[in-house]
Every structure is written in structure tokens, then in C-alpha cells.
Design an enzyme around this catalytic site. Structure first.
Site, PDB file in Angstrom:
ATOM      1  N   ASP A 195       0.847  -1.205   0.000  1.00 33.24           N
ATOM      2  CA  ASP A 195       0.000   0.000   0.000  1.00 33.24           C
ATOM      3  C   ASP A 195       0.879   1.250   0.000  1.00 33.24           C
ATOM      4  OD1 ASP A 195       0.957  -0.429   2.599  1.00 33.24           O
ATOM      5  OD2 ASP A 195      -0.822   0.437   3.560  1.00 33.24           O
ATOM      6  N   ASP A 229       7.611   3.505   2.936  1.00 36.31           N
ATOM      7  CA  ASP A 229       8.424   2.312   3.205  1.00 36.31           C
ATOM      8  C   ASP A 229       8.049   1.167   2.271  1.00 36.31           C
ATOM      9  OD1 ASP A 229       6.010   2.448   4.700  1.00 36.31           O
ATOM     10  OD2 ASP A 229       6.715   0.939   6.111  1.00 36.31           O
ATOM     11  N   ASP A 230       6.796   1.146   1.790  1.00 36.85           N
ATOM     12  CA  ASP A 230       6.436   0.168   0.752  1.00 36.85           C
ATOM     13  C   ASP A 230       7.284   0.403  -0.500  1.00 36.85           C
ATOM     14  OD1 ASP A 230       3.515  -1.045   1.716  1.00 36.85           O
ATOM     15  OD2 ASP A 230       3.837   1.013   2.332  1.00 36.85           O
ATOM     16  N   ASN A 289      -2.462   2.725   3.540  1.00 37.04           N
ATOM     17  CA  ASN A 289      -1.880   4.043   3.815  1.00 37.04           C
ATOM     18  C   ASN A 289      -2.690   5.168   3.173  1.00 37.04           C
ATOM     19  OD1 ASN A 289       0.321   3.320   5.442  1.00 37.04           O
ATOM     20  ND2 ASN A 289       1.505   2.703   3.645  1.00 37.04           N
ATOM     21  N   THR A 313       2.751  -6.126   2.888  1.00 38.51           N
ATOM     22  CA  THR A 313       3.289  -5.005   3.656  1.00 38.51           C
ATOM     23  C   THR A 313       2.223  -3.926   3.881  1.00 38.51           C
ATOM     24  OG1 THR A 313       4.122  -3.868   1.673  1.00 38.51           O
ATOM     25  CG2 THR A 313       5.621  -5.412   2.767  1.00 38.51           C
ATOM     26  N   ASN A 321       1.703   1.151  17.161  1.00 46.60           N
ATOM     27  CA  ASN A 321       2.091   2.508  16.749  1.00 46.60           C
ATOM     28  C   ASN A 321       0.887   3.410  16.450  1.00 46.60           C
ATOM     29  OD1 ASN A 321       1.394   1.257  14.349  1.00 46.60           O
ATOM     30  ND2 ASN A 321       3.305   1.687  13.286  1.00 46.60           N
ATOM     31  N   GLU A 359      -0.622  -2.153  15.825  1.00 48.35           N
ATOM     32  CA  GLU A 359       0.156  -1.638  14.681  1.00 48.35           C
ATOM     33  C   GLU A 359      -0.802  -1.365  13.522  1.00 48.35           C
ATOM     34  OE1 GLU A 359       1.857  -1.943  10.833  1.00 48.35           O
ATOM     35  OE2 GLU A 359       0.637  -3.522  11.755  1.00 48.35           O
ATOM     36  N   PHE A 360      -0.452  -0.447  12.640  1.00 49.53           N
ATOM     37  CA  PHE A 360      -1.381   0.028  11.600  1.00 49.53           C
ATOM     38  C   PHE A 360      -1.925  -1.090  10.715  1.00 49.53           C
ATOM     39  CE2 PHE A 360      -2.274   1.443   7.282  1.00 49.53           C
ATOM     40  CZ  PHE A 360      -3.290   2.355   7.521  1.00 49.53           C
ATOM     41  N   ASN A 361      -1.065  -1.921  10.135  1.00 43.48           N
ATOM     42  CA  ASN A 361      -1.531  -2.902   9.143  1.00 43.48           C
ATOM     43  C   ASN A 361      -2.527  -3.892   9.744  1.00 43.48           C
ATOM     44  OD1 ASN A 361       0.033  -1.785   7.133  1.00 43.48           O
ATOM     45  ND2 ASN A 361       1.733  -3.238   7.413  1.00 43.48           N
ATOM     46  N   HIS A 416       9.871   0.299   7.696  1.00 44.01           N
ATOM     47  CA  HIS A 416       9.313  -0.994   8.107  1.00 44.01           C
ATOM     48  C   HIS A 416       9.345  -2.074   7.014  1.00 44.01           C
ATOM     49  CE1 HIS A 416       7.350   1.138  11.504  1.00 44.01           C
ATOM     50  NE2 HIS A 416       7.020   2.068  10.624  1.00 44.01           N
ATOM     51  N   ASP A 417       8.700  -1.760   5.886  1.00 47.28           N
ATOM     52  CA  ASP A 417       8.277  -2.819   4.969  1.00 47.28           C
ATOM     53  C   ASP A 417       9.403  -3.626   4.313  1.00 47.28           C
ATOM     54  OD1 ASP A 417       5.666  -2.249   5.584  1.00 47.28           O
ATOM     55  OD2 ASP A 417       5.345  -0.937   3.867  1.00 47.28           O
TER      56      ASP A 417
HETATM   57  C1  BDR Z   1       3.112  -0.059   8.537  1.00 48.26           C
HETATM   58  O1  BDR Z   1       2.042   0.865   8.365  1.00 48.26           O
HETATM   59  C2  BDR Z   1       2.232   1.628   7.216  1.00 48.26           C
HETATM   60  O2  BDR Z   1       1.996   2.981   7.474  1.00 48.26           O
HETATM   61  C3  BDR Z   1       3.630   1.354   6.727  1.00 48.26           C
HETATM   62  O3  BDR Z   1       3.687   1.374   5.314  1.00 48.26           O
HETATM   63  C4  BDR Z   1       3.938  -0.008   7.272  1.00 48.26           C
HETATM   64  O4  BDR Z   1       3.514  -1.020   6.394  1.00 48.26           O
HETATM   65  C5  BDR Z   1       3.865   0.292   9.795  1.00 48.26           C
HETATM   66  O5  BDR Z   1       3.020   0.251  10.899  1.00 48.26           O
HETATM   67 CA    CA Z   2       2.912  -0.578   4.101  1.00 47.58          CA
END
Ligand code: BDR
Ligand code: CA
Length: 333
Positions: free
Chosen positions: A30, A34-35, A59, A145, A179, A185-187, A260-261
Site C-alpha cells: 500500500d 516504506d512500501d 496508507n 506489507t 504505533n 500496529e497500523f496494518n 518498516h516494509d
Molecule cells: C506499517 O504501516 C504503514 O503505514 C507502513 O507502510 C507499514 O507497512 C507500519 O506500521
Molecule cells: Ca505498508
């Protein structure tokens, strides 16, 4: 081609346990700053054979992250890899985006070119299913990711692929906190029901979570090494880091942005880059304050099987050497 055309030590369901590299992957992403680094590593690493890029809303909206994926491919001269748009929203919940980290476009900072690489007309989930089915059992690794919507849909749409996928190595979750919330965590928080399906399916799952990716900080020294490459993809990467760093500093107080990714891609390319521990992971879906938490048991309380693998430590030097070598190796669009 038959299942035994690929050399290697075959495990249950024909999975290759120790076949020779490079590893064939589908990157489900997405983009996302970082992707974009994950795409660059997947293209430039000698340890990875990138078979397809699929996109998922996360994202930013599906339309934006798909345009971003094609823009990254254009900048990096990535041709001959199908790029297909997948799910536009999570399985159950409303779409949640991360504009506070990635901006209104999902990849704010660098000027993005109009994509010249085509969009595959198939649905991303169909691309995942067809790619896995077209390759020998045990040869394709899924590397998500973003939110796990596409991967869960693929497992539900075509349960046969669960036995054909080599493994799922995902960026998401974490055992030491979140986070977006203290727990999540977001994903994973973006689509906890999908995460529940993916962690519960009978394919090997490795979680590369915040515990690992918060060690992948793109310090000024790292940015300088990338800038020194002097190519257009390197300049693009540096511009991504400048914006990403500002946002991570403002939103979460980071001195340098955690990239991250690509940590998940790097682990597939070289197992030495992330130390793993066996564990069992459950996805919290009904918590008042803990929805999206990856509840991680390293002990096996009550006899629960330690059927997942969880990343615990990043070999930072190896990771950045791989990442920078990959950016150096990709040709310009
Ligand atoms: C993940 O969330 C997204 O914002 C980043 O691309 C990463 O995959 C980190 O929490
Ligand atoms: Ca991502």
C-alpha cells in the site's frame, strides 16, 4: 511444470523447505514511503524474484496507492511485473488511512511521474491466486506489507493456494506494543478480521513487526550513503526519507524514520537479516483498548502450538547493505 521441477527439500503439501534461491515473491503493498523501499529491494536484491505487485487500500485509498506503486515502478524501470489493484476497503471495518505519516497522496514528498507501466486489468486477488497456481507448489512466498485484506480474500476464494504457498512473511503487528494505539500496529488494526484469517490459515506465517522494524532507522548516515549512489532511484529514495522522517518526528517523536516494509522482503532474501522465534499469535478483534493487537505467546501456554514465527532482532548492517545494494542495482526508468 510439475511440483518436483524445482529442486529442494519438500515438506508437507510440497512446500520447498530449503530450495535454492532466489525466492519468488508476490509483494502485496500500500505505497507508502516504506512500501516503496520494499518494492526497490524486491526488484534489486539478487535474493528475490519479484513475480507480481498487488495493491491494497491502507496508507491511502486504493486508487492512490496503486498510482504510487506504478510511479515507483516507473522511476525504477520495473517492467514485466504485473501490477494489479486489489481490495478497496477492509473486510468488515471502514477504511482507515495513514495520512499523518504518508501524506494526502500516500507518498508525499518527491514529485511523482505519470506512470508509464501498465495496470494489469485483473483484480489483485485474482493475480495472487493465478500466480500461485501457475507456479510449482511450495515456490511462491507472499509478502504483505499493508493490511491483510487481499491475502485473506485469496485464502477464502481459493483455499487450494494455502497448501501451495511456500510461506507468508508479513510486515505487521508486534509483541511489544503498537504505533496507532498502545496495543495495535497500523496494518493489523486496519483489518483485524483479515489478519485473523491469515494467521489462522494452514500456511507458514512469519510476523515481522514493530519490534524488528523500529530497528531499521534511516539515519542521516544511511540517507547519505543512498544519495552517494547518484542515480534517479537513489534521489527518489532520499526524497522519500526526507518527508517520512519529518512526519515520523512530528507524529511519533522518532529521530530517524523506521523503514518498516523492506524488513520483510529482506528476511525472505536472506534469513540472516532477522532473528526469529517460534510463537503463537492471536489477533485481538473485540478489545475495548486492544483491538488489532497481535497477542504473542512465545511459551505455548495451555499447550498451544508455537505455529508461527516472530521476528525479534534486525541485523542492521546487513539490512542496510542489502537495501543500498538493491537501490544501486535497479535501473532507472
Ligand atoms: C506499517 O504501516 C504503514 O503505514 C507502513 O507502510 C507499514 O507497512 C507500519 O506500521
Ligand atoms: Ca505498508
Amino acid at each position: 511444470m510439475t511440483d518436483t521441477d524445482v529442486p529442494g527439500n519438500y515438506g508437507p503439501n510440497g512446500r520447498i523447505l530449503d530450495g535454492p534461491g532466489p525466492r519468488s515473491i508476490i509483494l502485496d503493498c500500500d505505497p507508502g514511503h516504506d512500501d516503496a523501499f520494499a518494492i526497490m529491494l524486491a526488484r534489486g536484491s539478487p535474493g528475490i524474484d519479484l513475480r507480481a505487485i498487488t495493491t491494497v487500500a491502507g496508507n491511502q485509498t486504493l486508487e492512490k496507492v496503486t498510482r504510487n506503486a506504478r510511479a515507483v515502478a516507473t522511476i525504477c524501470g520495473i517492467t514485466g511485473v504485473p501490477i494489479a489493484a486489489g481490495a478497496a476497503a477492509p473486510l468488515v471495518r471502514p477504511l482507515r488511512v495513514a495520512a499523518d505519516i504518508h501524506g494526502a497522496s500516500g507518498m508525499d514528498g518527491p514529485a511523482l511521474p505519470a506512470p508509464t507501466v501498465p495496470l494489469d486489468p485483473r483484480h489483485g486477488v485474482d493475480v495472487i491466486v493465478e500466480t500461485v497456481r501457475s507456479q510449482p507448489a511450495g515456490s511462491i512466498t507472499l509478502v504483505p506489507t499493508g493490511p491483510l485484506t487481499n491475502i485473506a480474500l485469496a485464502a477464502r476464494l481459493a483455499p487450494d493456494i494455502v497448501g501451495r504457498v511456500r510461506e507468508v512473511v508479513l510486515m505487521g503487528g508486534g509483541y511489544g506494543g503498537g504505533n496507532v494505539t498502545a496495543a495495535a500496529e497500523f496494518n493489523i488494526l486496519a483489518d483485524p478480521e483479515a489478519a485473523h484469517i491469515v494467521f489462522g490459515a494452514a500456511w507458514p506465517v512469519t510476523m515481522v513487526g514493530l519490534d524488528v522494524t523500529h530497528q531499521a532507522l534511516a539515519t542521516p548516515e544511511i540517507a547519505a550513503r543512498i544519495a552517494d549512489l547518484g542515480t534517479a532511484p537513489a534521489a527518489f529514495a532520499v526524497e522519500l526519507l526526507e518527508f517520512f522522517g519529518r512526519m515520523y518526528s512530528a507524529a511519533q517523536g522518532f529521530a530517524a524514520p523506521p523503514v518498516h516494509d523492506p524488513c520483510a522482503v529482506a528476511l525472505v532474501a536472506d534469513p540472516a537479516v532477522v532473528a526469529l522465534r517460534p510463537a503463537h499469535v492471536e489477533i485481538e478483534r473485540t478489545g475495548t483498548h486492544t483491538t488489532g493487537m497481535t497477542v504473542t505467546d512465545f511459551i505455548g501456554r495451555g499447550g498451544v502450538a508455537l505455529d508461527h514465527r516472530v521476528g525479534v532482532e534486525l541485523n542492521r548492517d546487513l539490512f542496510w547493505d542489502m537495501m543500498i545494494a538493491a537501490i544501486a542495482a535497479i535501473s532507472e526508468g
